[in-house]
Design a protein around this motif. Sequence first.
Motif, PDB file in Angstrom:
ATOM      1  N   SER A   1       0.828  -1.196   0.000  1.00 23.54           N
ATOM      2  CA  SER A   1       0.000   0.000   0.000  1.00 23.54           C
ATOM      3  C   SER A   1       0.869   1.255   0.000  1.00 23.54           C
ATOM      4  CB  SER A   1      -0.918  -0.007   1.226  1.00 23.54           C
ATOM      5  OG  SER A   1      -0.145   0.056   2.398  1.00 23.54           O
ATOM      6  N   THR A   2       0.264   2.340  -0.453  1.00 24.93           N
ATOM      7  CA  THR A   2       1.002   3.596  -0.491  1.00 24.93           C
ATOM      8  C   THR A   2       0.944   4.285   0.865  1.00 24.93           C
ATOM      9  OG1 THR A   2      -0.931   4.816  -1.264  1.00 24.93           O
ATOM     10  CG2 THR A   2       0.557   3.934  -2.942  1.00 24.93           C
ATOM     11  N   ILE A   3       1.960   5.072   1.138  1.00 25.37           N
ATOM     12  CA  ILE A   3       2.067   5.807   2.393  1.00 25.37           C
ATOM     13  C   ILE A   3       1.987   7.287   2.045  1.00 25.37           C
ATOM     14  CG2 ILE A   3       3.553   6.331   4.355  1.00 25.37           C
ATOM     15  CD1 ILE A   3       4.945   3.590   3.739  1.00 25.37           C
ATOM     16  N   PRO A   4       0.997   8.013   2.578  1.00 26.72           N
ATOM     17  CA  PRO A   4       0.927   9.442   2.257  1.00 26.72           C
ATOM     18  C   PRO A   4       2.050  10.206   2.948  1.00 26.72           C
ATOM     19  CG  PRO A   4      -0.745   8.884   3.879  1.00 26.72           C
ATOM     20  CD  PRO A   4      -0.087   7.598   3.471  1.00 26.72           C
ATOM     21  N   ILE A   5       2.637  11.137   2.216  1.00 26.77           N
ATOM     22  CA  ILE A   5       3.697  11.977   2.752  1.00 26.77           C
ATOM     23  C   ILE A   5       3.621  13.321   2.039  1.00 26.77           C
ATOM     24  CG2 ILE A   5       5.429  11.131   1.118  1.00 26.77           C
ATOM     25  CD1 ILE A   5       7.500  11.331   3.376  1.00 26.77           C
ATOM     26  N   THR A   6       3.908  14.391   2.759  1.00 33.20           N
ATOM     27  CA  THR A   6       3.889  15.705   2.132  1.00 33.20           C
ATOM     28  C   THR A   6       5.130  15.874   1.265  1.00 33.20           C
ATOM     29  OG1 THR A   6       5.025  16.806   3.949  1.00 33.20           O
ATOM     30  CG2 THR A   6       2.609  16.747   4.048  1.00 33.20           C
ATOM     31  N   LYS A   7       5.077  16.844   0.375  1.00 33.80           N
ATOM     32  CA  LYS A   7       6.202  17.125  -0.511  1.00 33.80           C
ATOM     33  C   LYS A   7       7.438  17.483   0.314  1.00 33.80           C
ATOM     34  CE  LYS A   7       7.285  19.993  -4.524  1.00 33.80           C
ATOM     35  NZ  LYS A   7       6.816  21.078  -5.386  1.00 33.80           N
ATOM     36  N   ILE A   8       7.268  18.265   1.371  1.00 35.16           N
ATOM     37  CA  ILE A   8       8.388  18.654   2.237  1.00 35.16           C
ATOM     38  C   ILE A   8       8.963  17.436   2.950  1.00 35.16           C
ATOM     39  CG2 ILE A   8       8.996  19.965   4.311  1.00 35.16           C
ATOM     40  CD1 ILE A   8       6.946  22.090   3.342  1.00 35.16           C
ATOM     41  N   GLY A   9       8.098  16.553   3.447  1.00 35.62           N
ATOM     42  CA  GLY A   9       8.558  15.339   4.120  1.00 35.62           C
ATOM     43  C   GLY A   9       9.347  14.438   3.191  1.00 35.62           C
ATOM     44  N   ALA A  10       8.900  14.326   1.944  1.00 33.73           N
ATOM     45  CA  ALA A  10       9.620  13.506   0.961  1.00 33.73           C
ATOM     46  C   ALA A  10      10.986  14.109   0.666  1.00 33.73           C
ATOM     47  CB  ALA A  10       8.804  13.381  -0.316  1.00 33.73           C
ATOM     48  N   GLU A  11      11.059  15.436   0.560  1.00 29.94           N
ATOM     49  CA  GLU A  11      12.342  16.093   0.314  1.00 29.94           C
ATOM     50  C   GLU A  11      13.316  15.852   1.471  1.00 29.94           C
ATOM     51  OE1 GLU A  11      13.639  17.514  -2.411  1.00 29.94           O
ATOM     52  OE2 GLU A  11      11.791  16.829  -3.361  1.00 29.94           O
TER      53      GLU A  11
ATOM     54  N   ILE B   1      -1.771  18.330   9.080  1.00 25.96           N
ATOM     55  CA  ILE B   1      -1.911  16.873   9.074  1.00 25.96           C
ATOM     56  C   ILE B   1      -0.901  16.304   8.090  1.00 25.96           C
ATOM     57  CG2 ILE B   1      -3.466  14.940   8.652  1.00 25.96           C
ATOM     58  CD1 ILE B   1      -5.773  16.844   9.402  1.00 25.96           C
ATOM     59  N   VAL B   2       0.009  15.462   8.610  1.00 24.69           N
ATOM     60  CA  VAL B   2       1.111  14.926   7.817  1.00 24.69           C
ATOM     61  C   VAL B   2       1.190  13.409   7.987  1.00 24.69           C
ATOM     62  CG1 VAL B   2       2.442  17.075   7.961  1.00 24.69           C
ATOM     63  CG2 VAL B   2       2.767  15.319   9.698  1.00 24.69           C
ATOM     64  N   GLY B   3       2.150  12.797   7.306  1.00 25.59           N
ATOM     65  CA  GLY B   3       2.374  11.358   7.426  1.00 25.59           C
ATOM     66  C   GLY B   3       2.979  10.989   8.766  1.00 25.59           C
ATOM     67  N   ASP B   4       2.929   9.720   9.100  1.00 23.79           N
ATOM     68  CA  ASP B   4       3.420   9.239  10.390  1.00 23.79           C
ATOM     69  C   ASP B   4       4.888   9.590  10.632  1.00 23.79           C
ATOM     70  OD1 ASP B   4       0.941   8.153  11.015  1.00 23.79           O
ATOM     71  OD2 ASP B   4       1.441   6.193  10.161  1.00 23.79           O
ATOM     72  N   ASP B   5       5.719   9.517   9.591  1.00 33.66           N
ATOM     73  CA  ASP B   5       7.150   9.786   9.747  1.00 33.66           C
ATOM     74  C   ASP B   5       7.470  11.267   9.918  1.00 33.66           C
ATOM     75  OD1 ASP B   5       7.996   7.113   9.542  1.00 33.66           O
ATOM     76  OD2 ASP B   5       7.769   7.204   7.363  1.00 33.66           O
ATOM     77  N   GLU B   6       6.558  12.125   9.518  1.00 34.52           N
ATOM     78  CA  GLU B   6       6.807  13.564   9.580  1.00 34.52           C
ATOM     79  C   GLU B   6       6.307  14.200  10.869  1.00 34.52           C
ATOM     80  OE1 GLU B   6       5.724  15.537   5.639  1.00 34.52           O
ATOM     81  OE2 GLU B   6       4.527  13.697   5.654  1.00 34.52           O
ATOM     82  N   ALA B   7       5.479  13.513  11.608  1.00 32.98           N
ATOM     83  CA  ALA B   7       4.811  14.090  12.768  1.00 32.98           C
ATOM     84  C   ALA B   7       5.793  14.627  13.801  1.00 32.98           C
ATOM     85  CB  ALA B   7       3.884  13.056  13.405  1.00 32.98           C
ATOM     86  N   ASP B   8       5.515  15.834  14.282  1.00 31.13           N
ATOM     87  CA  ASP B   8       6.294  16.470  15.339  1.00 31.13           C
ATOM     88  C   ASP B   8       5.377  17.502  15.987  1.00 31.13           C
ATOM     89  OD1 ASP B   8       8.022  17.774  17.046  1.00 31.13           O
ATOM     90  OD2 ASP B   8       9.625  17.951  15.569  1.00 31.13           O
ATOM     91  N   LEU B   9       4.801  17.144  17.116  1.00 31.73           N
ATOM     92  CA  LEU B   9       3.812  18.000  17.771  1.00 31.73           C
ATOM     93  C   LEU B   9       4.382  19.364  18.126  1.00 31.73           C
ATOM     94  CD1 LEU B   9       0.877  17.944  18.516  1.00 31.73           C
ATOM     95  CD2 LEU B   9       1.496  17.067  20.755  1.00 31.73           C
ATOM     96  N   LYS B  10       5.671  19.419  18.469  1.00 35.00           N
ATOM     97  CA  LYS B  10       6.298  20.699  18.818  1.00 35.00           C
ATOM     98  C   LYS B  10       6.276  21.661  17.637  1.00 35.00           C
ATOM     99  CE  LYS B  10       9.369  18.579  22.147  1.00 35.00           C
ATOM    100  NZ  LYS B  10      10.695  18.005  22.331  1.00 35.00           N
ATOM    101  N   LEU B  11       6.294  21.125  16.426  1.00 32.40           N
ATOM    102  CA  LEU B  11       6.261  21.951  15.219  1.00 32.40           C
ATOM    103  C   LEU B  11       4.845  22.098  14.665  1.00 32.40           C
ATOM    104  CD1 LEU B  11       9.428  20.543  13.388  1.00 32.40           C
ATOM    105  CD2 LEU B  11       9.240  22.624  14.770  1.00 32.40           C
ATOM    106  N   GLY B  12       3.863  21.542  15.358  1.00 34.77           N
ATOM    107  CA  GLY B  12       2.479  21.628  14.894  1.00 34.77           C
ATOM    108  C   GLY B  12       2.149  20.645  13.793  1.00 34.77           C
ATOM    109  N   LEU B  13       2.930  19.571  13.675  1.00 35.48           N
ATOM    110  CA  LEU B  13       2.708  18.555  12.654  1.00 35.48           C
ATOM    111  C   LEU B  13       2.122  17.316  13.329  1.00 35.48           C
ATOM    112  CD1 LEU B  13       6.151  18.918  10.826  1.00 35.48           C
ATOM    113  CD2 LEU B  13       3.981  19.990  10.193  1.00 35.48           C
ATOM    114  N   VAL B  14       0.862  16.995  13.017  1.00 30.54           N
ATOM    115  CA  VAL B  14       0.227  15.831  13.632  1.00 30.54           C
ATOM    116  C   VAL B  14       0.052  14.733  12.597  1.00 30.54           C
ATOM    117  CG1 VAL B  14      -0.942  17.108  15.463  1.00 30.54           C
ATOM    118  CG2 VAL B  14      -2.123  16.753  13.314  1.00 30.54           C
TER     119      VAL B  14
END
Length: 158
Positions: free
Chosen positions: A2-12, A107-120
């Motif tokens: 299955s595919t894993i959603p990730i933002t463009k910034i997270g992929a970079e 709202i980002v992918g699991d690997d990008e999450a960082d609550l301190k940065l506001g990424l859930v």
Amino acid sequence: MSTIPITKIGAEKLKQELQKLKHVERPAVVLAIAEARAQGDLSENAEYDAAKDKQGFIEGRIQEIEGKLSAAQIIDPAALDAGGRVVFGSTVDLEEEESGATVTYQIVGDDEADLKLGLVSISSPIARAMIGKEAGDVAAVQAPSGVRHYEIIEVRYQ
């Protein structure tokens, strides 16, 4: 697979880490192994053991990142037009109804999450409660302290 959603910034960020591992870290550890081997007896050579351990970590991380990128569905939040609904990649301004405190989450992918940065993470309770809602809607989030209600103030795609 299955595919894993990730933002463009997270992929970079993953691509940058992969480049660093392949072109900086990997050659450095190979050099460290060669230097440790040159010291002679490998059975009691701590530098050799440490370098081999680091090499194993680097190779494992390279495989992990390559696997994530091959399964990634890269989503550019700026290109989204979800009609004002909360979707993966959107940035949401919330107001907690009880305290009146405001917060902003993307709202980002699991690997990008960082609550301190506001990424859930998309799989977090707050993100699951917000998905599909629009500005003015209330999201009920099951928190350890009980159910919390958040009013969605604004939804942005940036």
